[in-house]
Enzyme design. Structure first.
Site, PDB file in Angstrom:
ATOM      1  N   SER A 162      78.167 -13.768  14.167  1.00 43.77           N
ATOM      2  CA  SER A 162      77.241 -12.638  14.203  1.00 43.77           C
ATOM      3  C   SER A 162      76.019 -12.958  13.362  1.00 43.77           C
ATOM      4  O   SER A 162      76.092 -13.722  12.386  1.00 43.77           O
ATOM      5  CB  SER A 162      77.931 -11.380  13.655  1.00 43.77           C
ATOM      6  OG  SER A 162      76.995 -10.338  13.460  1.00 43.77           O
ATOM      7  N   TYR A 172      83.313  -7.210   7.423  1.00 41.94           N
ATOM      8  CA  TYR A 172      82.785  -7.813   8.644  1.00 41.94           C
ATOM      9  C   TYR A 172      81.864  -8.982   8.311  1.00 41.94           C
ATOM     10  O   TYR A 172      82.015 -10.078   8.862  1.00 41.94           O
ATOM     11  CB  TYR A 172      82.030  -6.757   9.446  1.00 41.94           C
ATOM     12  CG  TYR A 172      81.495  -7.251  10.770  1.00 41.94           C
ATOM     13  CD1 TYR A 172      82.338  -7.402  11.857  1.00 41.94           C
ATOM     14  CD2 TYR A 172      80.151  -7.575  10.927  1.00 41.94           C
ATOM     15  CE1 TYR A 172      81.862  -7.858  13.078  1.00 41.94           C
ATOM     16  CE2 TYR A 172      79.662  -8.030  12.143  1.00 41.94           C
ATOM     17  CZ  TYR A 172      80.527  -8.179  13.213  1.00 41.94           C
ATOM     18  OH  TYR A 172      80.048  -8.637  14.417  1.00 41.94           O
TER      19      TYR A 172
END
Length: 257
Positions: free
Chosen positions: A144, A157
């Site tokens: 990401s 995350y």
């Protein structure tokens, strides 16, 4: 690939929704792969399989929680029995549950680590030895743009994604002499169940299909990295330079909007 050669085999965990679902369709219907569809929600996998097969593609389904090492091994075994050895593995499954820093929750953090990081490793562990034996293969990890820096409320995350990026950077150096390619994908916001739960603006939100086509192109070209969309990649780089106070102010403004 000759007319008599078997199709290349791709294995995609997290294929029931989001990037995984869209990429499975693109790999099967546009790139010529036989695709192993892996996820926990079997009914969604079977619906996707019917869609792919109805359009002329080839696929097989295996139910597994990527965070369960034994389940991933069984899923890989089932896919290889149905389709053949895995040529392309896409470590795609992920989750973002939020990380409350003021009230730390080890169970929530462990779930993110198990899904986003260990889940990728369990799949790699199951497929890479076969790739080494055959002298070729390709591993893709969906990281990401959030790997660039930590963001408020997203510590778990962000931590798992930067760890996945570094894992792939290291493994790529070891895999190259064995004929195994490595691609790390850093997408921005792509429409999924994760983004659907967000109650704040998501800049440059992409649909799954164009995101999947970009990933497939990177796979085809055997690129080391794939960062997209370019606008979000630039924003993430700028964010990595911002002072903490300014980043917090922007985050609070987004929450207020």
């Amino acid at each position: 690939m000759s007319a008599s050669a078997p199709p290349r085999v791709a294995l995609v965990p997290g294929a029931s929704s989001g990037i995984g679902r869209a990429l499975s369709r693109v790999l099967a219907l546009a790139e010529g792969y036989a695709v192993g569809l892996v996820a926990r929600r079997t009914e969604r996998l079977e619906a996707l399989a019917r869609e792919i097969q109805g359009a002329g593609g080839r696929c097989a389904v295996a139910e597994a929680d990527v965070g369960d090492r034994d389940a991933m091994r069984r899923a890989v075994d089932r896919i290889t029995q149905a389709l053949g050895p895995v040529d392309l593995f896409v470590a795609n499954a992920g989750m973002a549950s939020g990380t409350p820093a003021l009230a730390p929750d080890a169970e929530g953090f462990e779930r993110e680590v198990r899904t986003n990081l260990l889940g990728a490793f369990y799949g790699i562990e199951a497929v890479v030895p076969g790739m080494v034996d055959r002298g070729h293969g390709h591993v893709v990890a969906i990281s990401s743009l959030a790997a660039r820096r930590g963001f408020p409320g997203s510590g778990g995350y962000c931590a798992t994604k930067i760890a996945l990026t570094r894992l792939m950077e290291s493994f790529r150096l070891d895999w190259k002499p064995a004929g195994i390619h490595a691609t790390t994908v850093h997408p921005g916001f792509v429409k999924s169940e994760i983004t659907d739960r967000q109650n704040r603006p998501l800049p440059v939100l992409m649909d799954g299909e164009p995101a999947a086509r970009r990933i497939a192109k990177a796979i085809r070209r055997k690129r080391k990295r794939c960062n997209f969309p370019w606008q979000a990649a630039i924003l993430s780089r700028i964010a990595s330079w911002l002072p903490d106070g300014l980043l917090l102010a922007l985050h609070r403004r987004d929450e207020a909007d």
